[in-house]
Design an enzyme around this catalytic site. Structure first.
Site, mmCIF file in Angstrom:
data_model
loop_
_atom_site.group_PDB
_atom_site.id
_atom_site.type_symbol
_atom_site.label_atom_id
_atom_site.label_comp_id
_atom_site.label_asym_id
_atom_site.label_seq_id
_atom_site.Cartn_x
_atom_site.Cartn_y
_atom_site.Cartn_z
ATOM 1 N N PRO A 178 0.777 -1.235 0.000
ATOM 2 C CA PRO A 178 0.000 0.000 0.000
ATOM 3 C C PRO A 178 0.815 1.295 0.000
ATOM 4 C CG PRO A 178 0.032 -0.952 2.187
ATOM 5 C CD PRO A 178 0.731 -1.924 1.288
ATOM 6 N N CYS A 179 1.409 1.619 -1.122
ATOM 7 C CA CYS A 179 2.195 2.852 -1.230
ATOM 8 C C CYS A 179 1.321 4.087 -1.064
ATOM 9 C CB CYS A 179 2.985 2.882 -2.529
ATOM 10 S SG CYS A 179 2.020 2.627 -4.015
#
Length: 183
Positions: free
Chosen positions: A139-140
Site C-alpha cells: 500500500p504505497c
C-alpha cells in the site's frame, strides 16, 4: 511463468485496475498503466479461473469496504535489494487506516543508514513508491509527505486516487462529494 492479467473494475478516479498473476501469486498491479516490464498490460488475460476469481473477489470486497487486507499471495519477483526491503517493511508494518511519512518509512526500513543529505532518504523512498510493482497490495498510498499527501503516480488521477484510498481507509475524512462505500 509469464504474467497473465486480471482486470477489476474499481470506483477509483483512475478506473479499472489490472493485476498480473503468476503461479506464485500477484506479481504486478497497475492503476492505469499501459505497459509493465516492457510488455502490454492486460495481455494475455488470466486463464486460471481460480486465480481470477480470487483476485476479483478480494479486490471487490476491499473497495466495498468489507475487507481491510487483500490477503492475496504475492510474487515479489519485480522488486529486489533495498527496494524489496522497503516494500516489505511497508507491507508488514503499515496497517489499514494508518499512514507513514516517506522519511519515517526510510528510517523504519533500516536501509538508508549510510545515505546522507537532508531529505535524501525520504526522496529515495518516494522514488521507490513510484516504482512499486504491486500498488494496492503493497500500500504505497499509505506513504505521505511530511507536509501533505505527496505524489502518487504522476498521472492526472494520481493524487485523487491516493486521496480516495486514504478516505476509504479512514485516514482522511470524507468530503461532501465522497462516493465511496456507505458505512
Amino acid at each position: 511463468m509469464e504474467l497473465s492479467w486480471v482486470t477489476v473494475d474499481t470506483p477509483l478516479p483512475s478506473g479499472a485496475m489490472k493485476f498480473g498473476v503468476t503461479a506464485n501469486g500477484v506479481a504486478a498491479a497497475t492503476y492505469a498503466g499501459a505497459v509493465f516490464a516492457g510488455k502490454p498490460v492486460g495481455v494475455p488475460e488470466c486463464g486460471d479461473t481460480r486465480a481470477r476469481a480470487l483476485v476479483e473477489a478480494r479486490v471487490g470486497e476491499y473497495f466495498a469496504g468489507r475487507r481491510r487486507e487483500l490477503g492475496l499471495p504475492i510474487d515479489w519477483r519485480y522488486a529486489t535489494g533495498p527496494h524489496l526491503t522497503v516494500l516489505r517493511c511497508l507491507f508488514t508494518e503499515v496497517e489499514y487506516g494508518k499512514a507513514i511519512t516517506y522519511g519515517e518509512l526510510a528510517a523504519r526500513s533500516g536501509v538508508f543508514e549510510d545515505l546522507s543529505g537532508p531529505g535524501l532518504p525520504a526522496r529515495t523512498v518516494g522514488q521507490m513508491m513510484g516504482a512499486n510493482p504491486l500498488p494496492l497490495l503493497v500500500p504505497c498510498h499509505r506513504v505521505v509527505a511530511a507536509d501533505g499527501l505527496g505524489g502518487f503516480g504522476g498521472a492526472w488521477h494520481g493524487v485523487e486516487t491516493k486521496r480516495w484510498l486514504l478516505t476509504l481507509e479512514g485516514v482522511l475524512p470524507p468530503t461532501l462529494d465522497w462516493d465511496g462505500p456507505a458505512d
